[in-house]
Design a protein around this motif. Sequence first.
Motif, short mmCIF file in Angstrom:
data_model
loop_
_atom_site.label_atom_id
_atom_site.label_comp_id
_atom_site.label_asym_id
_atom_site.label_seq_id
_atom_site.Cartn_x
_atom_site.Cartn_y
_atom_site.Cartn_z
N SER A 155 -9.48 27.42 14.16
CA SER A 155 -8.07 27.68 14.50
C SER A 155 -7.22 26.45 14.25
CB SER A 155 -7.96 28.13 15.97
OG SER A 155 -8.72 29.28 16.19
N PHE A 156 -7.34 25.90 13.07
CA PHE A 156 -6.61 24.69 12.68
C PHE A 156 -5.18 25.07 12.30
CE2 PHE A 156 -5.55 21.31 9.60
CZ PHE A 156 -5.82 20.20 10.37
N GLU A 157 -4.19 24.50 12.99
CA GLU A 157 -2.79 24.84 12.75
C GLU A 157 -2.11 23.73 11.95
OE1 GLU A 157 1.17 26.20 15.30
OE2 GLU A 157 -0.55 25.34 16.34
N VAL A 158 -1.38 24.12 10.92
CA VAL A 158 -0.67 23.17 10.07
C VAL A 158 0.83 23.40 10.22
CG1 VAL A 158 -0.26 22.40 7.70
CG2 VAL A 158 -2.57 23.08 8.42
N SER A 168 0.84 -1.20 0.00
CA SER A 168 0.00 0.00 0.00
C SER A 168 0.87 1.25 0.00
CB SER A 168 -0.93 0.01 1.22
OG SER A 168 -1.99 -0.91 1.05
N LEU A 169 0.24 2.39 -0.22
CA LEU A 169 0.96 3.66 -0.21
C LEU A 169 1.60 3.86 1.17
CD1 LEU A 169 1.19 5.82 -2.42
CD2 LEU A 169 -0.61 7.08 -1.27
N PRO A 170 2.88 4.25 1.23
CA PRO A 170 3.58 4.34 2.52
C PRO A 170 3.19 5.56 3.35
CG PRO A 170 5.05 4.99 0.75
CD PRO A 170 3.77 4.52 0.10
N VAL A 171 2.01 5.49 3.93
CA VAL A 171 1.52 6.58 4.77
C VAL A 171 1.06 6.00 6.10
CG1 VAL A 171 -0.07 8.53 4.97
CG2 VAL A 171 0.70 7.78 2.70
N GLY A 172 1.48 6.65 7.18
CA GLY A 172 1.04 6.27 8.52
C GLY A 172 0.57 7.51 9.24
N ALA A 173 -0.39 7.35 10.14
CA ALA A 173 -0.94 8.49 10.87
C ALA A 173 -1.24 8.11 12.31
CB ALA A 173 -2.20 8.99 10.19
N VAL A 174 -1.02 9.07 13.22
CA VAL A 174 -1.30 8.87 14.63
C VAL A 174 -2.00 10.13 15.15
CG1 VAL A 174 -0.32 8.50 16.94
CG2 VAL A 174 0.71 7.39 14.95
N VAL A 175 -3.04 9.93 15.96
CA VAL A 175 -3.72 11.04 16.63
C VAL A 175 -3.37 10.95 18.11
CG1 VAL A 175 -5.93 12.13 17.18
CG2 VAL A 175 -5.64 10.93 15.00
N HIS A 193 -6.28 17.90 20.30
CA HIS A 193 -5.68 16.72 19.67
C HIS A 193 -4.81 17.12 18.49
CE1 HIS A 193 -8.51 14.73 22.22
NE2 HIS A 193 -8.33 13.54 21.68
N VAL A 194 -3.82 16.30 18.22
CA VAL A 194 -2.88 16.54 17.13
C VAL A 194 -2.86 15.33 16.21
CG1 VAL A 194 -0.48 17.07 16.53
CG2 VAL A 194 -1.44 17.94 18.67
N LEU A 195 -2.92 15.58 14.91
CA LEU A 195 -2.79 14.54 13.91
C LEU A 195 -1.38 14.58 13.35
CD1 LEU A 195 -3.82 12.37 11.88
CD2 LEU A 195 -4.63 14.29 10.46
N TYR A 196 -0.65 13.48 13.49
CA TYR A 196 0.68 13.35 12.90
C TYR A 196 0.58 12.41 11.71
CZ TYR A 196 2.73 15.33 17.17
OH TYR A 196 3.05 16.15 18.21
N HIS A 206 0.54 17.88 12.00
CA HIS A 206 1.97 17.83 11.70
C HIS A 206 2.16 16.85 10.55
CE1 HIS A 206 4.05 19.82 15.13
NE2 HIS A 206 2.95 19.53 15.78
N TYR A 207 2.79 17.30 9.47
CA TYR A 207 3.09 16.35 8.39
C TYR A 207 4.58 16.34 8.10
CZ TYR A 207 3.37 20.26 5.03
OH TYR A 207 3.72 21.39 4.37
N GLY A 208 5.06 15.20 7.56
CA GLY A 208 6.49 15.01 7.37
C GLY A 208 7.03 15.40 6.01
#
Length: 200
Positions: free
Chosen positions: A117-120, A12-19, A69-72, A94-96
């Motif tokens: 107030s969504f921060e990127v 699969s596409l190499p993407v991982g996510a954690v909240v 909460h933060v989405l990485y 937060h994205y890499g």
Amino acid sequence: MTLAWEAYQAGSLPVGAVVVNGSGEPVGQARSTRHEDIQVPGQLANTRIAHAEVNALAQLPCRGSFQQHVLYTNVEPCCLCMGAALQTGVGVLHYGWRDHYGGAATVVHNPQLSRRSFEVLGPADDVVELVTGLLMTCHYFYRRPGRGAVSVPWREETPEVVAVAGRPSVAATISQAVECDADLDTLIDALRSPLGLAVR
């Protein structure tokens, strides 16, 4: 990144996510399962919308406030995943690695984003950015045999990454890591020289 590497190993596409919640505790995590026919309770698989971020965010309950909460994620989210982040109400992303083709975190603007107030924040440090970019590129480069660089949507924006992915030694290193079920640290160590990363 470990989840992303697991996704790559599975095809699969190499993407991982954690909240994580306001205390820094993980409350949802997932990886891309778009090309896999697997059963994970509460998550999508074997469909074009089985994205890591969607599946991680789907683990949040319907009720409650998630502004703290933060989405990485290791890849800049697409429109689908940005919509999922917005709808769940997480406060920070937060994205890499910046996705020059499908990334929407840097281009999507609407009243909901401003009101919440969504921060990127991103891209991340050199290791995450470089390894993610290489794995994403290799996924497209080698998924369709014989097409090579033509299959990479961001080939014009990041020709240096496409050139590295096209090296036979890099392809062999990643292929061997998949076959040996190597962990992420082992893969990164093997890629330090071709990616020009400092030896740790």
